[in-house]
Enzyme design. Structure first.
Site, mmCIF file in Angstrom:
data_model
loop_
_atom_site.group_PDB
_atom_site.id
_atom_site.type_symbol
_atom_site.label_atom_id
_atom_site.label_comp_id
_atom_site.label_asym_id
_atom_site.label_seq_id
_atom_site.Cartn_x
_atom_site.Cartn_y
_atom_site.Cartn_z
ATOM 1 N N ASP A 217 0.236 5.370 1.634
ATOM 2 C CA ASP A 217 -1.183 5.043 1.507
ATOM 3 C C ASP A 217 -1.908 5.538 2.760
ATOM 4 O O ASP A 217 -1.273 5.928 3.733
ATOM 5 C CB ASP A 217 -1.382 3.533 1.327
ATOM 6 C CG ASP A 217 -0.546 2.733 2.305
ATOM 7 O OD1 ASP A 217 -0.408 3.157 3.471
ATOM 8 O OD2 ASP A 217 -0.029 1.674 1.905
ATOM 9 N N ASP B 293 -4.613 4.542 5.617
ATOM 10 C CA ASP B 293 -5.413 3.512 6.262
ATOM 11 C C ASP B 293 -6.414 4.174 7.191
ATOM 12 O O ASP B 293 -6.116 5.171 7.841
ATOM 13 C CB ASP B 293 -4.514 2.556 7.052
ATOM 14 C CG ASP B 293 -3.567 1.806 6.133
ATOM 15 O OD1 ASP B 293 -3.997 1.424 5.035
ATOM 16 O OD2 ASP B 293 -2.394 1.629 6.511
ATOM 17 N N ASP C 147 1.738 -1.751 16.499
ATOM 18 C CA ASP C 147 3.119 -2.096 16.857
ATOM 19 C C ASP C 147 3.864 -0.981 17.592
ATOM 20 O O ASP C 147 4.266 -1.149 18.742
ATOM 21 C CB ASP C 147 3.895 -2.587 15.626
ATOM 22 C CG ASP C 147 3.707 -1.731 14.381
ATOM 23 O OD1 ASP C 147 3.103 -0.644 14.477
ATOM 24 O OD2 ASP C 147 4.183 -2.142 13.309
HETATM 25 P P1 ATP Z 1 4.042 2.239 5.482
HETATM 26 O O1 ATP Z 1 2.715 1.918 4.842
HETATM 27 O O2 ATP Z 1 4.509 3.612 5.266
HETATM 28 O O3 ATP Z 1 5.072 1.224 5.222
HETATM 29 P P2 ATP Z 1 2.541 1.834 7.896
HETATM 30 O O4 ATP Z 1 2.841 2.201 9.310
HETATM 31 O O5 ATP Z 1 1.330 2.430 7.285
HETATM 32 O O6 ATP Z 1 3.839 2.160 7.073
HETATM 33 P P3 ATP Z 1 1.382 -0.694 7.251
HETATM 34 O O7 ATP Z 1 2.073 -1.984 7.066
HETATM 35 O O8 ATP Z 1 0.683 -0.044 6.127
HETATM 36 O O9 ATP Z 1 2.487 0.280 7.859
HETATM 37 O O10 ATP Z 1 0.385 -0.897 8.471
HETATM 38 C C1 ATP Z 1 -0.564 0.083 8.853
HETATM 39 C C2 ATP Z 1 -0.668 0.151 10.365
HETATM 40 O O11 ATP Z 1 -1.115 -1.122 10.875
HETATM 41 C C3 ATP Z 1 0.637 0.407 11.091
HETATM 42 O O12 ATP Z 1 0.918 1.765 11.186
HETATM 43 C C4 ATP Z 1 0.384 -0.205 12.441
HETATM 44 O O13 ATP Z 1 -0.372 0.643 13.243
HETATM 45 C C5 ATP Z 1 -0.465 -1.419 12.103
HETATM 46 N N1 ATP Z 1 0.351 -2.635 11.913
HETATM 47 C C6 ATP Z 1 0.834 -3.110 10.752
HETATM 48 N N2 ATP Z 1 1.520 -4.241 10.924
HETATM 49 C C7 ATP Z 1 1.468 -4.519 12.230
HETATM 50 C C8 ATP Z 1 1.971 -5.573 13.048
HETATM 51 N N3 ATP Z 1 2.691 -6.564 12.516
HETATM 52 N N4 ATP Z 1 1.699 -5.537 14.369
HETATM 53 C C9 ATP Z 1 0.972 -4.528 14.905
HETATM 54 N N5 ATP Z 1 0.488 -3.524 14.191
HETATM 55 C C10 ATP Z 1 0.709 -3.493 12.877
HETATM 56 MG MG MG Z 2 0.520 2.017 5.388
#
Ligand code: ATP
Ligand code: MG
Length: 452
Positions: free
Chosen positions: A70, A72, A150
């Site tokens: 996705d 963001d 994170d």
């Molecule tokens: P994917 O969607 O492929 O699983 P993602 O990195 O996009 O991986 P998401 O859960 O969609 O993960 O979160 C989007 C972004 O928000 C992350 O890349 C990170 O920068 C931030 N993020 C998400 N969860 C946390 C957390 N628990 N603590 C700090 N930052 C976070």
């Molecule tokens: Mg994501």
């Protein structure tokens, strides 16, 4: 990809955060790989005079040459300002307000840069008690936003204004070195949000990266902090960990770090040093099968996975109940199912529709051996027959013996023609065939019960 020497405009922002800006020529992210909807949102924000960045997994995966799950978006526009720009916009979230821009089923999440504030995780209930919407919407600058993310590889921002990438924590280098590195002091960051420990293993398994030493060091000891996380969040997280294509690898990593044991305390006593208990074999089988199905683009059912993971712990409990309370096998399994599922939902809130299916799959294990008369035909018509049979097959691989024979009988029966099927049922033995007949006859013999 160009290394940091090529990047311009390097300046220290805070602690170990240092911004590197990679111009369009210095990185591989192309707009063609970004979804039209995400681009629409980015451009509309930009054209309205706001800063607009693609951030997080979107940038990370594009840099790795993967298709992101996705997209963001992060911006300096507030949720209210975002809402005025998009008709198809919904504001969501209490703790932190986010804008969802809806394009049919595709949702683009837009977050306003978040600023510093004390983590409020522990205060959530307090907020709701006095009914006040605690202002957790502390907006900030992009640098503050980056610091709150994170991992270094998740803190890269693709700027739609000039197509540059703003890398705040050495994410590009860590991508090249294939390292998962937490931003800031690991222990502090894990205490702020223990789910980050799970995320570390999830990304390590999914991307085939190593967890950097300092990032890995505190996990084993801090893992029990996960017990304080709401079970609904942990359930969602458990699906991302185990049902997203790299479940087997992720489970092994989670185990190593004492994380799996926190999410599945019932399974923990079944984990052995040689990885060979029935439960461990079942975990390997079901997670491998799940990964394969995802690879083939097939649907996966969380109920099937949880049923497999918890089967032997449940059966162990049922056997104890049979002995201690003199219950029938059926009643013991029903009772043990209740106990095990009640316990498991305390850590991961498996929804009711799934626990119902788990029970059905388990019950079918008791019914599948009873095949005489019309029973085999009726069983095959059940909604959950296929799941029950697949489950039996996995058990057969592990347990061998009668269970394996039963699985193989069912395998043949399903593909056999009418005559063959009847012969198979007849072959089950005269005694049981008779009992099948007796059952059919008994309602008839009850009919003339005029004495009642
Ligand atoms: P994917 O969607 O492929 O699983 P993602 O990195 O996009 O991986 P998401 O859960 O969609 O993960 O979160 C989007 C972004 O928000 C992350 O890349 C990170 O920068 C931030 N993020 C998400 N969860 C946390 C957390 N628990 N603590 C700090 N930052 C976070
Ligand atoms: Mg994501």
């Amino acid at each position: 990809m160009n290394k940091t020497e090529n990047s311009k405009n390097v300046h220290e922002v805070y602690g170990d955060i240092a911004l590197h800006v990679y111009s369009r020529e210095e990185h591989t992210v192309s707009r063609q790989k970004i979804s039209d909807n995400a681009l629409k949102v980015l451009y509309r924000l930009h054209n309205a005079g706001y800063e607009a960045y693609l951030v997080g997994g979107g940038v990370r995966d594009l840099l790795l040459g993967e298709q992101p799950k996705d997209f963001d978006i992060a911006t300096n526009a507030t949720p209210e300002q975002i809402k005025t720009l998009f008709r198809n916009c919904r504001l969501i979230g209490r703790r932190f307000r986010l804008a969802h821009i809806m394009f049919g089923r595709d949702i683009i999440e837009v977050a306003t840069f978040r600023g510093h504030h004390q983590e409020q995780e522990k205060n959530v209930s307090q907020q709701s008690k006095d009914g006040m919407l605690l202002r957790d919407n502390v907006y900030g600058s992009i640098d503050e936003d980056a610091e709150r993310r994170d991992f270094s590889i998740n803190a890269m921002y693709y700027n739609i204004g000039d197509y540059s990438i703003h890398d705040y924590a050495g994410g590009i280098e860590d991508l090249e070195d294939r390292i998962i590195r937490l931003i800031g002091e690991p222990e502090v960051r894990y205490r702020e949000d223990p789910v980050r420990m799970l995320r570390a293993t999830r990304f390590a398994a999914k991307l085939d990266f190593d967890i950097e030493e300092d990032t890995a060091a505190p996990i084993e000891e801090l893992a029990p902090l996960l017990r304080d996380i709401p079970s609904a969040r942990l359930y969602e997280e458990s699906l991302k960990l185990l049902q997203a294509g790299c479940g087997l690898e992720t489970y092994h990593l989670m185990r190593e770090y004492n994380l799996f044991q926190q999410l599945f305390p019932i399974i923990a006593p079944h984990l052995t040093s040689d990885y060979a208990s029935n439960t461990e074999q079942m975990l390997d089988l079901v997670l491998d099968a799940t990964d394969q199905r995802i690879e083939e683009g097939k649907r996966v059912n969380p109920a099937f996975m949880f049923a497999a993971m918890l089967w032997y712990p449940m059966m162990e409990h049922a056997v104890k109940l049979m002995a201690s309370q003199n219950l029938s096998d059926y009643d013991a399994v029903m009772e043990a199912s209740n106990i095990i599922l009640d316990e498991q939902v305390k850590s991961t809130a498996i929804p009711r529709r799934h626990t119902a299916t788990i029970r059905e799959i388990w019950q079918l294990q008791l019914r599948l051996p009873r095949r005489t008369g019309k029973r085999a035909y009726r069983l095959m018509e059940l909604n959950k027959f296929r799941a029950g049979y697949d489950f039996l097959e996995m058990r057969g691989e592990i347990e061998g013996g009668e269970v394996a024979e039963l699985a193989s009988w069912w395998n043949t029966f399903q593909t056999a023609g009418r005559n063959m099927r009847q012969a198979m049922v007849n072959d089950l033995g005269g005694a049981s065939t008779k009992s099948g007949n007796r059952r059919r006859r008994s309602p008839k013999s009850k009919k003339p019960k005029s004495s009642q």
